[in-house]
Design an enzyme around this catalytic site. Sequence first.
Site, short mmCIF file in Angstrom:
data_model
loop_
_atom_site.label_atom_id
_atom_site.label_comp_id
_atom_site.label_asym_id
_atom_site.label_seq_id
_atom_site.Cartn_x
_atom_site.Cartn_y
_atom_site.Cartn_z
N THR A 1 0.85 -1.09 -0.01
CA THR A 1 -0.02 -0.02 0.00
C THR A 1 0.88 1.14 -0.06
OG1 THR A 1 -0.39 0.22 2.49
CG2 THR A 1 -1.65 -1.38 1.22
N GLY A 2 0.36 2.29 -0.66
CA GLY A 2 1.37 3.50 -0.79
C GLY A 2 2.47 3.23 -1.54
N GLY A 3 2.31 2.52 -2.72
CA GLY A 3 3.64 2.03 -3.53
C GLY A 3 4.03 2.75 -4.65
N SER B 1 7.28 3.72 12.80
CA SER B 1 8.44 4.52 12.90
C SER B 1 9.10 4.79 14.42
CB SER B 1 7.75 5.98 12.61
OG SER B 1 8.59 7.15 12.90
N SER C 1 5.60 5.78 -4.44
CA SER C 1 6.81 6.54 -3.98
C SER C 1 7.59 6.22 -2.81
CB SER C 1 6.63 8.17 -3.87
OG SER C 1 5.76 8.29 -2.79
N GLY C 2 8.76 6.50 -2.48
CA GLY C 2 9.46 6.34 -1.10
C GLY C 2 9.57 5.06 -0.95
N ILE C 3 9.27 4.61 0.47
CA ILE C 3 9.68 3.24 0.90
C ILE C 3 8.64 2.30 0.34
CG2 ILE C 3 9.41 1.77 3.06
CD1 ILE C 3 10.33 4.26 4.58
N GLY C 4 7.42 2.50 -0.15
CA GLY C 4 6.52 1.71 -0.93
C GLY C 4 7.16 1.28 -2.26
N TYR D 1 0.80 12.15 15.18
CA TYR D 1 1.84 11.22 14.33
C TYR D 1 2.49 10.06 15.11
CZ TYR D 1 5.09 9.29 11.05
OH TYR D 1 5.88 8.59 10.19
#
Length: 274
Positions: free
Chosen positions: A38-40, A162, A42-45, A175
């Site tokens: 999920t959230g793939g 995190s 950009s970034g870590i995804g 957060y």
Amino acid sequence: MILIYSVILVTKVYQFEITLSKKFKEMNKFNNKVAIVTGGNSGIGYATAKELIAEGASVIITGRRKEAIEKAAEELGAIPFIADQGKLEDINSFKNEIENQFGKVDILFINAGITGTLDSIENMSSENFDNVMDINFRGAYFTLGKFIPLLNDGASVVFLSSNVATTYKANSSVYQASKAALNSIAKTAAAELAPRKIRVNIVSPGPTKTEIMTKAGLDEKTLEGLNDWMINAIPLKKMGTAEDVAKAVVYLSDNEIASFMTGTEILIDGGMIL
């Protein structure tokens, strides 16, 4: 004599083929595996999807923005699906589509998340609270819940948390709370799913070079100052990368080398919380 040499040659060729076969399997440890990130886009995804695909997995990535998710999928060789983890109707639609197209899932990386607005508890808006909690906690919770019936026995679930889940810095209350709640649920899920040999683990990065802080609305000057402050606070004196985290997710998803790991949190923060 010729016969002996022939036998030796055939034996060596056979051994060579076995060695190649083993190496091929090692290089493609996730052949015939279905993975979701999920959230793939950009970034870590994105980095994790890339690593999983390199290891042979069929990877489905999700994102909220059609253009971004389709562009990322084309670059990666992944399968795109437009879904907002903060909306239960999107989670239901995504689950139904995966069930219809693939039936079962082997790797579930629940990665999507936002930092939201950084502000004091006194000045925090209810809108920001709801937005962060809806995506980071509520959405992650129900993504897991909806996909449990689709997980193969022996599947791997990894949550992106995190290192702030166990810190209490000013102006980051929502957060931090969202990630602390996520860690609690991940450990409970590890206990609940253990009878099916489904492993549930957590990766908790520290400061990582991604776009997430830019998305939080910080200007370039503020970002530079924040980066300098974070690097000074990290014993290794450097920022992490998305690839660092991606490799940890792949490690936890490997049933050969992480088969006895569940309910575990891997901190990837350069020693920041020492």
